[in-house]
Structure formats: C-alpha cells, structure tokens
Design an enzyme around this catalytic site. Sequence first.
Site, mmCIF file in Angstrom:
data_model
loop_
_atom_site.group_PDB
_atom_site.id
_atom_site.type_symbol
_atom_site.label_atom_id
_atom_site.label_comp_id
_atom_site.label_asym_id
_atom_site.label_seq_id
_atom_site.Cartn_x
_atom_site.Cartn_y
_atom_site.Cartn_z
ATOM 1 N N LYS A 39 9.238 10.212 -39.174
ATOM 2 C CA LYS A 39 10.490 9.580 -38.720
ATOM 3 C C LYS A 39 11.683 10.133 -39.500
ATOM 4 C CE LYS A 39 8.934 5.347 -39.520
ATOM 5 N NZ LYS A 39 7.505 5.384 -39.856
ATOM 6 N N ARG A 98 9.986 -3.719 -37.899
ATOM 7 C CA ARG A 98 8.614 -3.477 -38.320
ATOM 8 C C ARG A 98 7.717 -4.689 -38.058
ATOM 9 N NH1 ARG A 98 9.503 0.711 -42.188
ATOM 10 N NH2 ARG A 98 7.635 1.516 -43.175
ATOM 11 N N ARG A 115 3.282 14.630 -49.369
ATOM 12 C CA ARG A 115 4.643 14.216 -49.694
ATOM 13 C C ARG A 115 4.748 13.658 -51.122
ATOM 14 N NH1 ARG A 115 7.263 9.809 -45.756
ATOM 15 N NH2 ARG A 115 6.026 8.357 -46.986
ATOM 16 N N ARG A 138 7.712 9.502 -54.505
ATOM 17 C CA ARG A 138 7.853 8.068 -54.216
ATOM 18 C C ARG A 138 6.666 7.303 -54.768
ATOM 19 N NH1 ARG A 138 9.171 7.335 -47.914
ATOM 20 N NH2 ARG A 138 7.891 5.498 -48.264
ATOM 21 N N ARG A 193 -0.478 0.073 -46.781
ATOM 22 C CA ARG A 193 0.624 0.303 -45.842
ATOM 23 C C ARG A 193 0.092 0.561 -44.434
ATOM 24 N NH1 ARG A 193 3.490 4.944 -48.939
ATOM 25 N NH2 ARG A 193 4.748 5.176 -47.063
HETATM 26 P P1 ATP Z 1 8.061 7.189 -43.023
HETATM 27 O O1 ATP Z 1 7.098 7.954 -43.843
HETATM 28 O O2 ATP Z 1 7.833 7.440 -41.566
HETATM 29 O O3 ATP Z 1 9.458 7.396 -43.440
HETATM 30 P P2 ATP Z 1 7.224 4.874 -44.510
HETATM 31 O O4 ATP Z 1 6.486 3.680 -44.013
HETATM 32 O O5 ATP Z 1 6.487 5.797 -45.388
HETATM 33 O O6 ATP Z 1 7.776 5.625 -43.245
HETATM 34 P P3 ATP Z 1 9.793 3.697 -45.269
HETATM 35 O O7 ATP Z 1 10.171 3.442 -43.866
HETATM 36 O O8 ATP Z 1 10.683 4.537 -46.062
HETATM 37 O O9 ATP Z 1 8.400 4.432 -45.426
HETATM 38 O O10 ATP Z 1 9.570 2.261 -45.959
HETATM 39 C C1 ATP Z 1 9.126 2.138 -47.295
HETATM 40 C C2 ATP Z 1 8.806 0.684 -47.603
HETATM 41 O O11 ATP Z 1 10.003 -0.110 -47.500
HETATM 42 C C3 ATP Z 1 7.801 -0.001 -46.673
HETATM 43 O O12 ATP Z 1 6.463 0.250 -47.022
HETATM 44 C C4 ATP Z 1 8.209 -1.482 -46.838
HETATM 45 O O13 ATP Z 1 7.704 -2.012 -48.029
HETATM 46 C C5 ATP Z 1 9.717 -1.418 -46.977
HETATM 47 N N1 ATP Z 1 10.372 -1.560 -45.652
HETATM 48 C C6 ATP Z 1 11.064 -0.598 -44.987
HETATM 49 N N2 ATP Z 1 11.519 -1.056 -43.808
HETATM 50 C C7 ATP Z 1 11.092 -2.341 -43.715
HETATM 51 C C8 ATP Z 1 11.212 -3.357 -42.725
HETATM 52 N N3 ATP Z 1 11.860 -3.149 -41.561
HETATM 53 N N4 ATP Z 1 10.643 -4.576 -42.964
HETATM 54 C C9 ATP Z 1 10.011 -4.814 -44.111
HETATM 55 N N5 ATP Z 1 9.837 -3.904 -45.078
HETATM 56 C C10 ATP Z 1 10.379 -2.677 -44.897
HETATM 57 MG MG MG Z 2 11.181 6.966 -43.879
#
Ligand code: ATP
Ligand code: MG
Length: 190
Positions: free
Chosen positions: A14, A89, A128, A134, A146
């Site tokens: 994303k 989410r 990553r 991260r 996750r």
């Molecule tokens: P991607 O790799 O596709 O960017 P991701 O799941 O690795 O997605 P982020 O979207 O950056 O990572 O989100 C990181 C963390 O932030 C999530 O695991 C969650 O704890 C928190 N978070 C992000 N967005 C939300 C949301 N809409 N509702 C609740 N928690 C969120």
């Molecule tokens: Mg992201």
Amino acid sequence: MKYYVLFGPPGAGKGTQAGSMVERYQLCHLSTGELLRSEISAGTPLGLQAKTLIEAGNLVPDEVVEGMIESKFRSVKNVKGFLLDGFPRTIAQAEALDAMLAKNGEAVTACVSLMIPDALIHERIAHRANIEGRADDARPEVVENRVKTYHAKTEPLIEFYRKAGRYHEIDGVGTIEEVRERIFTEMDKF
Ligand code: ATP
Ligand code: MG
C-alpha cells in the site's frame, strides 16, 4: 471529492503504490500507520498510547484513528480527493467513515484492494525489516499477530465494500511496476 480506500494485508504494498497513485490522480495520501509513527517519534501522549499497541501487533482504538482522519479531512485543501491507506481497518471504522462523509453528502468512491497470499506477507515484511527498521516488522510473532488481526478484524471489510458495489481487487503479486499498471488500469475507469 474522491475518497479512495487503499486496502490490503500488512506488507501488501500500500505504502509503496500510494506515491504514484496520489501523483496521477492528485490526491492527498493519508496513512494512519505513518500518522501514528510520527506521533510516536514526536513523543505525544497519543504516540505513547499507540506505541505499545503497535509494537505488539495490535490495532489502536477506533476513535483514535477516526479522529486523526476527520481532522485531516477538515484541514487539507486543494486536492481532488483522498487516498486512505490503512484506514478503515475495522467495520466500525468503515461505518464511522461513511458517517463522516455522509454529513457532507459524500461517500467512498472505491475500495482498491491489493491482494497477496499470507506466505508473501511474511517474506516482504522480513525483507522490509532490514531496510526500514520498524519495530513491528522485526519480530516474527508480532508479524504473525498482525496477520491474525488482519484476518479477524480487517478482512470482513471486503464483504462490506463488495455489498456496497465499491470493491475492486488487484493482484498484488508481481513487480512494483506491474502492480502499479494494474492499479492505474482500474482507477482510470473512475
Ligand atoms: P503496509 O505494510 O501495507 O503499509 P502495515 O499493516 O504494515 O501496512 P501500517 O498501515 O503502517 O502497517 O500500520 C502500522 C500499525 O499501526 C498497525 O499494525 C496498527 O497497530 C496501527 N494502525 C494503523 N492504522 C490503523 C487503523 N486504521 N486502526 C487501528 N490501528 C491502526
Ligand atoms: Mg503502510
């Protein structure tokens, strides 16, 4: 205003694809993950609350991310729309988003979903972890949580947007350029 939901499991690409999407369609990129990470690095009370949850691979409370998104909707001007990355989410967040938009007679334009199999999630996040550093990418058990959280709380959104006739799935397996072309082909239709 256009409101696109960029959907997909963790590591689907994303954040990677969002850049070229916002440029092509003149959108404002709103990533709740990035907004939360900047709260954490700024050491705000909200950041402190979010840090523990994120580093355990759990979601932050719905009200927290809903508030962040709504304040951006109010403050950002001069764009054709928004690209929501990582929000909603949960079903509750999706309903809150619909309610926010409905106040102004608006609605979600489309949910663009990047789909990859679970095995690839682990592979991409492990890769990553070495590059971006991260904390939530570093430990396999956190990544596992996750993915579990995604299946339990986030995946039901597919049916939510499908029922609304707004769901558009893109195959997220391939090179960055291949996936980008697939997204553009789909979004050029909107
Ligand atoms: P991607 O790799 O596709 O960017 P991701 O799941 O690795 O997605 P982020 O979207 O950056 O990572 O989100 C990181 C963390 O932030 C999530 O695991 C969650 O704890 C928190 N978070 C992000 N967005 C939300 C949301 N809409 N509702 C609740 N928690 C969120
Ligand atoms: Mg992201």
